[in-house]
Design an enzyme around this catalytic site. Structure first.
Site, PDB file in Angstrom:
ATOM      1  N   LEU A  43       0.975  -1.234  -0.002  1.00 39.29           N
ATOM      2  CA  LEU A  43       0.097   0.215   0.061  1.00 39.29           C
ATOM      3  C   LEU A  43       0.755   1.319   0.477  1.00 39.29           C
ATOM      4  CD1 LEU A  43      -3.262   0.509   1.702  1.00 39.29           C
ATOM      5  CD2 LEU A  43      -0.736   2.299   3.038  1.00 39.29           C
ATOM      6  N   ASP A  46       0.412   8.042   1.606  1.00 39.99           N
ATOM      7  CA  ASP A  46       0.471  10.366   2.251  1.00 39.99           C
ATOM      8  C   ASP A  46       1.916  10.603   1.342  1.00 39.99           C
ATOM      9  OD1 ASP A  46      -0.861   9.725   3.788  1.00 39.99           O
ATOM     10  OD2 ASP A  46      -0.578  10.496   5.458  1.00 39.99           O
ATOM     11  N   GLN A  62       4.338   7.230   2.417  1.00 43.73           N
ATOM     12  CA  GLN A  62       4.258   5.932   2.898  1.00 43.73           C
ATOM     13  C   GLN A  62       4.036   5.059   2.261  1.00 43.73           C
ATOM     14  OE1 GLN A  62       2.813   6.583   7.401  1.00 43.73           O
ATOM     15  NE2 GLN A  62       5.196   7.919   6.179  1.00 43.73           N
ATOM     16  N   SER A 106       4.388   9.921   8.584  1.00 40.59           N
ATOM     17  CA  SER A 106       4.489  11.032   7.925  1.00 40.59           C
ATOM     18  C   SER A 106       4.871  12.236   8.055  1.00 40.59           C
ATOM     19  CB  SER A 106       3.189  11.639   6.913  1.00 40.59           C
ATOM     20  OG  SER A 106       2.387  10.903   6.134  1.00 40.59           O
ATOM     21  N   ARG A 165       1.070  15.022  14.920  1.00 37.90           N
ATOM     22  CA  ARG A 165       2.132  14.074  13.924  1.00 37.90           C
ATOM     23  C   ARG A 165       2.127  14.936  12.117  1.00 37.90           C
ATOM     24  NH1 ARG A 165      -2.515  10.821  13.835  1.00 37.90           N
ATOM     25  NH2 ARG A 165      -4.113  11.055  12.478  1.00 37.90           N
ATOM     26  N   ASP A 166       3.341  14.039  11.560  1.00 36.52           N
ATOM     27  CA  ASP A 166       3.073  15.432  10.263  1.00 36.52           C
ATOM     28  C   ASP A 166       4.192  16.583  10.078  1.00 36.52           C
ATOM     29  OD1 ASP A 166       1.605  13.294   9.406  1.00 36.52           O
ATOM     30  OD2 ASP A 166      -0.174  13.882   9.512  1.00 36.52           O
ATOM     31  N   GLU A 224      -5.061  16.572   8.818  1.00 34.34           N
ATOM     32  CA  GLU A 224      -3.288  16.072   9.673  1.00 34.34           C
ATOM     33  C   GLU A 224      -3.277  16.290   8.005  1.00 34.34           C
ATOM     34  OE1 GLU A 224      -4.796  11.213  10.326  1.00 34.34           O
ATOM     35  OE2 GLU A 224      -5.129  12.004   8.200  1.00 34.34           O
TER      36      GLU A 224
HETATM   37  C1  FRU Z   1      -2.565  10.314   6.933  1.00 36.10           C
HETATM   38  C2  FRU Z   1      -1.698   9.907   7.663  1.00 36.10           C
HETATM   39  C3  FRU Z   1      -0.909  10.448   8.865  1.00 36.10           C
HETATM   40  C4  FRU Z   1       0.082   9.538   9.185  1.00 36.10           C
HETATM   41  C5  FRU Z   1      -0.077   8.894   7.902  1.00 36.10           C
HETATM   42  C6  FRU Z   1      -0.100   7.177   8.527  1.00 36.10           C
HETATM   43  O1  FRU Z   1      -3.256   9.551   5.864  1.00 36.10           O
HETATM   44  O2  FRU Z   1      -3.166   9.216   8.543  1.00 36.10           O
HETATM   45  O3  FRU Z   1      -1.503  11.174   9.329  1.00 36.10           O
HETATM   46  O4  FRU Z   1       1.313  10.336   9.809  1.00 36.10           O
HETATM   47  O5  FRU Z   1      -1.245   8.648   7.190  1.00 36.10           O
HETATM   48  O6  FRU Z   1       0.914   6.436   7.249  1.00 36.10           O
END
Ligand code: FRU
Length: 485
Positions: A43, A46, A62, A106, A165-166, A224
């Site tokens: 899969l 992001d 990701q 991410s 996060r991110d 996000e």
């Molecule tokens: C967005 C998310 C991010 C996270 C990542 C994990 O799709 O949920 O917030 O870092 O995917 O795969």
């Protein structure tokens, strides 16, 4: 659909041999893309670490190696000289330390003094499965090997929920300050952005405050992948709000929006000059990220995931799913965003095809819409039945896209009919079809619509209302499905 155990989802990849057969199997799928970035196996979600560095564009996504499941996430790295032709590079970041034991989530990249850094979320979980997200950094050497800093830059704040996060890192020249925007959720479950700042890239980070986005204090339950950039003298704030329904989005609760306004770094206030807008009106578009180190100050470049959290797609049966959009250039005109496919994309054209009603697996279509009433039906059978229907209502200046006519239906519960409003009458469409995706640019980037599609062998025809000038080109492949881990 396959049910994954926790052990299967979070299995660590020890050797490329463990997924070699999977790659061989999926590379035969009729839905593998030929000019869009897609997962080498498993899969992709992001886009991460999108940056121009020493003459090359780098992008990661990701990646969960094992199948169409959100489990242990890696960054998979691809590179390009022109944002059109891409090369698989192998793993960009892997979860191999205590701070990211359950995933390298991410983040973004920055190129400073010819050195490249990945900023990412270390997704840590303890034995009780309690999550602690850390903001971590890796310096990427010239061979693409990430050397992680031994300690995170900072951990989560106790006065927000676990959803922090991110990191999107950037340098503000005039203020001589580095910033990190973090997507977050307050303790009372509202989406927000946390701002960190530092005078140095790798030290001295401290929490500057929560970004005040005036009028958006209660807009979704988690934001996000936030990012910000100045273009044509305006600031554009982009993020993916969740846990809320929004107009034009059916039953879906995951969105990707932008707001044009003014960012004040002294007060950490973003003052919108417009309401929020959907970055894309399609079924499958999320987690868009702006590229770092774009040299032209009036241009931004963005790429997004063709897919949505909480959804799965027909290729899950083949143990893979997801892909990236084409990179897009963003400009602001009259306080509106204009999004166009990356310049030079015409170099992918192989041949102009006689428009006789047949579609190709990889093609570009351009239409000058001359009639007030306009219908286009893509992926129909040979008699023009079924398909992915595009209808334009001139009185409402509204395009409606209906995918109920496709044979392979998916994610029906979030809605299979969506509308895309326009600011001016429909005059032009530019459409990119790859084996399992479609991207529509209306009126040269005024609004866009991105979706997965999985046409069957007998769904390769189209119909169009009379008198509209349609051109169609077959497109070359721009990325090889190489097994490089
Ligand atoms: C967005 C998310 C991010 C996270 C990542 C994990 O799709 O949920 O917030 O870092 O995917 O795969």
């Amino acid at each position: 659909m396959k049910q994954w155990t926790l052990e299967e989802r979070y299995r660590v990849l020890k050797s490329p041999n463990e997924i070699k057969d999977l790659h061989t199997k999926i590379s035969k799928s009729k839905y593998r893309q030929s000019y869009h970035i897609q997962p080498v196996t498993g899969l992709s979600s992001d886009p991460n670490g999108f940056v121009y560095h020493k003459g090359t564009w780098h992008l990661c996504y990701q990646w969960c190696p094992w199948g169409a499941v959100h489990g242990l996430k890696y960054w998979y790295h691809v590179s390009s000289k022109d944002l059109i032709f891409w090369k698989n590079e192998g793993i960009g970041l892997k979860p191999d330390c205590v701070y990211d034991n359950k995933g390298t989530h991410s983040g973004s990249a920055i190129s400073i003094n010819d050195e490249l850094y990945f900023f990412y979320t270390g997704n840590h979980r303890n034995e009780k499965w309690i999550r602690t997200p850390y903001t971590c950094v890796a310096k990427v050497d010239d061979d693409g090997i990430p050397i992680k800093l031994s300690e995170p830059l900072f951990g989560p704040r106790a006065d927000y929920s676990e959803h922090q996060r991110d990191p999107k890192v950037f340098y503000h020249k005039e203020r001589k300050t580095y910033y990190i925007f973090i997507g977050a959720q307050t303790q009372d479950l509202r989406g927000c952005v946390l701002v960190y700042e530092s005078k140095e890239l790798l030290n001295g980070w401290h929490f500057a405050g929560e970004l005040k986005v005036i009028g958006f204090e209660n807009f979704g339950g988690m934001w996000e992948c936030p990012c910000i950039q100045k273009i044509n003298g305006k600031d554009i704030l982009i993020f993916s709000p969740q846990y809320t329904k929004l107009p034009y989005r059916g039953e879906n609760t995951n969105h990707n929006v932008y707001i044009i306004g003014k960012m004040d770094y002294d007060t950490l206030t973003f003052t919108p000059e417009t309401d929020y807008q959907h970055l894309d009106y399609g079924f499958d578009f999320y987690a868009a990220q702006l590229a770092s180190n774009v040299s032209d100050p009036d241009k931004a470049i963005i790429i997004a995931w063709i897919g949505l959290p909480d959804n799965h797609y027909p290729t899950a049966e083949e143990d893979w799913e997801g892909s990236m959009t084409l990179p897009r250039e963003l400009r602001i005109k009259d306080n509106r965003l204009i999004q166009t496919p990356i310049s030079g994309i015409e170099s992918l054209r192989h041949q102009e095809i006689e428009p006789t009603g047949t579609l190709l697996n990889a093609c570009e279509i351009q239409i000058n819409v001359r009639n007030r009433k306009f219908d286009l039906n893509l992926f129909t059978d040979i008699s023009g039945n079924g398909g992915f229907r595009f209808h334009y209502d001139e009185t409402k200046q509204l395009c409606t896209i209906d995918r109920t006519g496709l044979k392979k239906r998916f994610n029906e519960e979030i809605g299979e009919i969506l509308s895309m409003p326009l600011h001016s009458p429909l005059k032009h469409l530019q459409i990119f079809i790859d084996h399992c995706s479609i991207e529509i640019f209306a009126n040269h980037g005024e609004a866009t619509f991105t979706s997965h599609v999985y046409p069957m062998a007998n769904e390769h025809h189209y119909t169009i209302s009379e008198n509209n000038a349609l051109k169609i080109w077959s497109l070359n492949a721009s990325i090889k499905d190489d097994f490089i881990i």
